[in-house]
Design a protein around this motif. Structure first.
Motif, PDB file in Angstrom:
ATOM      1  N   TYR A 246       0.834  -1.212   0.000  1.00 20.19           N
ATOM      2  CA  TYR A 246       0.000   0.000   0.000  1.00 20.19           C
ATOM      3  C   TYR A 246       0.863   1.253   0.000  1.00 20.19           C
ATOM      4  O   TYR A 246       0.563   2.231  -0.697  1.00 20.19           O
ATOM      5  N   TRP A 247       1.947   1.221   0.765  1.00 20.47           N
ATOM      6  CA  TRP A 247       2.850   2.371   0.823  1.00 20.47           C
ATOM      7  C   TRP A 247       3.499   2.616  -0.533  1.00 20.47           C
ATOM      8  O   TRP A 247       3.618   3.768  -0.969  1.00 20.47           O
ATOM      9  N   LEU A 248       3.886   1.537  -1.209  1.00 17.01           N
ATOM     10  CA  LEU A 248       4.482   1.683  -2.534  1.00 17.01           C
ATOM     11  C   LEU A 248       3.466   2.251  -3.533  1.00 17.01           C
ATOM     12  O   LEU A 248       3.811   3.084  -4.378  1.00 17.01           O
ATOM     13  N   LEU A 249       2.212   1.797  -3.421  1.00 19.79           N
ATOM     14  CA  LEU A 249       1.169   2.338  -4.303  1.00 19.79           C
ATOM     15  C   LEU A 249       0.956   3.825  -4.056  1.00 19.79           C
ATOM     16  O   LEU A 249       0.732   4.595  -4.990  1.00 19.79           O
ATOM     17  N   SER A 250       1.016   4.234  -2.778  1.00 18.99           N
ATOM     18  CA  SER A 250       0.842   5.650  -2.442  1.00 18.99           C
ATOM     19  C   SER A 250       1.978   6.499  -2.988  1.00 18.99           C
ATOM     20  O   SER A 250       1.821   7.704  -3.175  1.00 18.99           O
ATOM     21  N   LYS A 251       3.136   5.850  -3.239  1.00 18.33           N
ATOM     22  CA  LYS A 251       4.287   6.546  -3.814  1.00 18.33           C
ATOM     23  C   LYS A 251       4.293   6.461  -5.344  1.00 18.33           C
ATOM     24  O   LYS A 251       5.296   6.764  -5.979  1.00 18.33           O
ATOM     25  N   LYS A 252       3.153   6.046  -5.912  1.00 22.69           N
ATOM     26  CA  LYS A 252       2.969   5.985  -7.365  1.00 22.69           C
ATOM     27  C   LYS A 252       3.857   4.953  -8.049  1.00 22.69           C
ATOM     28  O   LYS A 252       4.203   5.089  -9.228  1.00 22.69           O
ATOM     29  N   VAL A 253       4.232   3.905  -7.303  1.00 26.49           N
ATOM     30  CA  VAL A 253       4.993   2.815  -7.916  1.00 26.49           C
ATOM     31  C   VAL A 253       4.035   1.968  -8.759  1.00 26.49           C
ATOM     32  O   VAL A 253       2.927   1.641  -8.314  1.00 26.49           O
ATOM     33  N   ASN A 254       4.433   1.629  -9.948  1.00 20.02           N
ATOM     34  CA  ASN A 254       3.591   0.845 -10.840  1.00 20.02           C
ATOM     35  C   ASN A 254       3.215  -0.489 -10.188  1.00 20.02           C
ATOM     36  O   ASN A 254       4.063  -1.192  -9.646  1.00 20.02           O
ATOM     37  N   VAL A 255       1.921  -0.820 -10.259  1.00 16.62           N
ATOM     38  CA  VAL A 255       1.439  -2.036  -9.600  1.00 16.62           C
ATOM     39  C   VAL A 255       2.096  -3.290 -10.158  1.00 16.62           C
ATOM     40  O   VAL A 255       2.295  -4.285  -9.436  1.00 16.62           O
ATOM     41  N   ASN A 256       2.488  -3.280 -11.427  1.00 17.49           N
ATOM     42  CA  ASN A 256       3.151  -4.442 -12.031  1.00 17.49           C
ATOM     43  C   ASN A 256       4.523  -4.683 -11.400  1.00 17.49           C
ATOM     44  O   ASN A 256       4.929  -5.836 -11.201  1.00 17.49           O
ATOM     45  N   TRP A 257       5.238  -3.606 -11.089  1.00 20.65           N
ATOM     46  CA  TRP A 257       6.531  -3.751 -10.422  1.00 20.65           C
ATOM     47  C   TRP A 257       6.348  -4.296  -9.012  1.00 20.65           C
ATOM     48  O   TRP A 257       7.172  -5.080  -8.529  1.00 20.65           O
ATOM     49  N   ILE A 258       5.281  -3.878  -8.342  1.00 20.21           N
ATOM     50  CA  ILE A 258       5.011  -4.383  -6.988  1.00 20.21           C
ATOM     51  C   ILE A 258       4.716  -5.878  -7.032  1.00 20.21           C
ATOM     52  O   ILE A 258       5.248  -6.659  -6.224  1.00 20.21           O
ATOM     53  N   LEU A 259       3.883  -6.291  -7.976  1.00 20.91           N
ATOM     54  CA  LEU A 259       3.559  -7.716  -8.115  1.00 20.91           C
ATOM     55  C   LEU A 259       4.807  -8.528  -8.444  1.00 20.91           C
ATOM     56  O   LEU A 259       5.006  -9.624  -7.891  1.00 20.91           O
ATOM     57  N   LEU A 260       5.636  -7.996  -9.330  1.00 20.54           N
ATOM     58  CA  LEU A 260       6.872  -8.691  -9.689  1.00 20.54           C
ATOM     59  C   LEU A 260       7.798  -8.791  -8.492  1.00 20.54           C
ATOM     60  O   LEU A 260       8.419  -9.842  -8.253  1.00 20.54           O
ATOM     61  N   GLY A 261       7.880  -7.727  -7.701  1.00 19.35           N
ATOM     62  CA  GLY A 261       8.732  -7.745  -6.514  1.00 19.35           C
ATOM     63  C   GLY A 261       8.275  -8.773  -5.496  1.00 19.35           C
ATOM     64  O   GLY A 261       9.100  -9.494  -4.910  1.00 19.35           O
ATOM     65  N   VAL A 262       6.963  -8.854  -5.264  1.00 19.73           N
ATOM     66  CA  VAL A 262       6.425  -9.849  -4.325  1.00 19.73           C
ATOM     67  C   VAL A 262       6.698 -11.257  -4.828  1.00 19.73           C
ATOM     68  O   VAL A 262       7.058 -12.155  -4.048  1.00 19.73           O
ATOM     69  N   LEU A 263       6.534 -11.459  -6.138  1.00 19.95           N
ATOM     70  CA  LEU A 263       6.784 -12.783  -6.724  1.00 19.95           C
ATOM     71  C   LEU A 263       8.240 -13.180  -6.559  1.00 19.95           C
ATOM     72  O   LEU A 263       8.545 -14.305  -6.148  1.00 19.95           O
ATOM     73  N   VAL A 264       9.157 -12.266  -6.874  1.00 14.18           N
ATOM     74  CA  VAL A 264      10.591 -12.556  -6.751  1.00 14.18           C
ATOM     75  C   VAL A 264      10.958 -12.823  -5.293  1.00 14.18           C
ATOM     76  O   VAL A 264      11.714 -13.762  -4.980  1.00 14.18           O
ATOM     77  N   LEU A 265      10.430 -12.028  -4.383  1.00 17.17           N
ATOM     78  CA  LEU A 265      10.708 -12.219  -2.958  1.00 17.17           C
ATOM     79  C   LEU A 265      10.223 -13.581  -2.483  1.00 17.17           C
ATOM     80  O   LEU A 265      10.930 -14.279  -1.726  1.00 17.17           O
ATOM     81  N   ALA A 266       9.034 -13.981  -2.917  1.00 18.18           N
ATOM     82  CA  ALA A 266       8.499 -15.287  -2.519  1.00 18.18           C
ATOM     83  C   ALA A 266       9.354 -16.431  -3.051  1.00 18.18           C
ATOM     84  O   ALA A 266       9.619 -17.419  -2.334  1.00 18.18           O
ATOM     85  N   ILE A 267       9.827 -16.296  -4.297  1.00 17.71           N
ATOM     86  CA  ILE A 267      10.682 -17.345  -4.885  1.00 17.71           C
ATOM     87  C   ILE A 267      12.005 -17.453  -4.143  1.00 17.71           C
ATOM     88  O   ILE A 267      12.473 -18.553  -3.808  1.00 17.71           O
ATOM     89  N   VAL A 268      12.612 -16.313  -3.854  1.00 15.31           N
ATOM     90  CA  VAL A 268      13.905 -16.314  -3.160  1.00 15.31           C
ATOM     91  C   VAL A 268      13.761 -16.915  -1.772  1.00 15.31           C
ATOM     92  O   VAL A 268      14.589 -17.753  -1.342  1.00 15.31           O
ATOM     93  N   LEU A 269      12.755 -16.506  -1.014  1.00 16.36           N
ATOM     94  CA  LEU A 269      12.547 -17.033   0.339  1.00 16.36           C
ATOM     95  C   LEU A 269      12.262 -18.523   0.316  1.00 16.36           C
ATOM     96  O   LEU A 269      12.686 -19.258   1.216  1.00 16.36           O
ATOM     97  N   GLY A 270      11.556 -18.984  -0.747  1.00 17.33           N
ATOM     98  CA  GLY A 270      11.286 -20.406  -0.879  1.00 17.33           C
ATOM     99  C   GLY A 270      12.546 -21.205  -1.187  1.00 17.33           C
ATOM    100  O   GLY A 270      12.762 -22.294  -0.650  1.00 17.33           O
ATOM    101  N   LEU A 271      13.411 -20.632  -2.042  1.00 17.47           N
ATOM    102  CA  LEU A 271      14.644 -21.338  -2.411  1.00 17.47           C
ATOM    103  C   LEU A 271      15.612 -21.474  -1.249  1.00 17.47           C
ATOM    104  O   LEU A 271      16.319 -22.487  -1.124  1.00 17.47           O
ATOM    105  N   VAL A 272      15.658 -20.461  -0.388  1.00 18.59           N
ATOM    106  CA  VAL A 272      16.590 -20.518   0.741  1.00 18.59           C
ATOM    107  C   VAL A 272      15.998 -21.260   1.938  1.00 18.59           C
ATOM    108  O   VAL A 272      16.648 -21.380   2.991  1.00 18.59           O
ATOM    109  N   GLY A 273      14.720 -21.729   1.768  1.00 16.58           N
ATOM    110  CA  GLY A 273      14.105 -22.498   2.836  1.00 16.58           C
ATOM    111  C   GLY A 273      13.505 -21.666   3.959  1.00 16.58           C
ATOM    112  O   GLY A 273      13.274 -22.188   5.041  1.00 16.58           O
ATOM    113  N   PHE A 274      13.269 -20.388   3.691  1.00 14.39           N
ATOM    114  CA  PHE A 274      12.706 -19.554   4.737  1.00 14.39           C
ATOM    115  C   PHE A 274      11.210 -19.796   4.902  1.00 14.39           C
ATOM    116  O   PHE A 274      10.672 -19.706   5.996  1.00 14.39           O
ATOM    117  N   VAL A 275      10.546 -20.079   3.794  1.00 10.48           N
ATOM    118  CA  VAL A 275       9.100 -20.351   3.844  1.00 10.48           C
ATOM    119  C   VAL A 275       8.802 -21.670   3.136  1.00 10.48           C
ATOM    120  O   VAL A 275       9.592 -22.181   2.371  1.00 10.48           O
TER     121      VAL A 275
END
Length: 275
Positions: A246-275
């Motif tokens: 929500y904070w990123l959206l309020s800063k006018k960050v493109n929603v596609n970049w936010i979705l991509l960032g969440v996806l990449v973060l989830a993949i990285v955390l999954g690969l390192v065994g965090f989640v």
């Protein structure tokens, strides 16, 4: 409904044509200065053709009037179309009618009606439909996308249809009466509150996080990090992720970049065994 029964056969035929044409109102866009004026002109054309049937100059003047900027929530925009049709009818009957009032009233209604339409259809109905649809789809049910389309589109289409008649029959006093009675403010407040509640419920039930990290204990059970996170504040991480987005959206960050960032973060955390 009574509102459609008090309309003549010819008026009903014209209004039905405006209703069907209204689905194409956002199919064209004439730049920032005109927005969806071409779509509005196409939608209202049955009324102009009818009331200025034998007057080419009056038809040209009417079309020129409606080349002005137009942008309104589709599902409530038909009220303005019906209202404009009724005012064009009055103009064809009264040579002293002020044609500038047609454009002025159309323009003045865009903001209030869009506020209501966005709150109800985008902020509430779409969220409810998406919540039910996603919940069923996540369980592998084909009814997920079907119910999403039905729950959203049935009320949206019915509203679009009856507002076409309402705008034509109630005229330009309807909105002003709602403002005077306070109904407009009450409707806006109720829709906004319900929309916020639904977004909160969806966040709590659909944004999940479960860490696999643990601290090994010699001769005992490992300490699960997730257990302490839940004891500290259940749902803390999903809430933090949601607020971060929500904070990123309020800063006018493109929603596609936010979705991509969440996806990449989830993949990285999954690969390192965090989640």
């Amino acid at each position: 409904m009574k509102i459609t029964k008090n309309v003549s056969t010819e008026d009903r035929k014209m209004l039905n044509s405006i209703f069907w044409r209204s689905f194409t109102v956002f199919a064209s866009r004439a730049g920032a200065t005109k927005a969806h004026a071409p779509g509005f002109m196409y939608s209202i054309l049955p009324a102009i053709d009818r009331y200025y049937k034998d007057n080419d100059k009056a038809q040209a003047d009417a079309l020129t009037r409606h080349t002005t900027w137009y942008n309104i929530t589709q599902n409530v925009g038909t009220f303005v179309m019906g209202l404009v049709a009724s005012m064009e009818k009055k103009n064809s009957e009264d040579p002293n009618f002020d044609t500038e009032s047609i454009v002025a009233l159309k323009t003045s209604l865009m903001g209030p009606l869009s506020g209501i339409g966005d709150s109800i259809f985008w902020g509430v109905l779409r969220v409810i439909a998406a919540g039910i649809g996603i919940s069923l789809a996540s369980q592998g049910s084909i009814f997920g996308p079907i119910l999403f389309l039905l729950i959203y589109n049935i009320p949206a289409i019915l509203t679009r249809y009856y507002l076409t008649y309402m705008g034509f029959t109630l005229g330009d006093t309807f909105i002003s009466d709602m403002y005077k009675s306070g109904s407009m403010q009450l409707l806006n407040k109720a829709a906004s509150t319900l929309g916020l509640m639904m977004i909160g419920c969806m966040t709590a039930t659909m944004v999940t996080f479960k860490s696999k990290l643990s601290i090994p204990i010699t001769g005992g059970k490992p300490i699960l990090i997730q257990t302490y996170l839940d004891q500290l504040w259940k749902g803390l991480v999903p809430l933090a992720v949601t607020l971060g987005c929500y904070w990123l959206l309020s800063k006018k960050v493109n929603v596609n970049w936010i979705l991509l960032g969440v996806l990449v973060l989830a993949i990285v955390l999954g690969l390192v065994g965090f989640v």
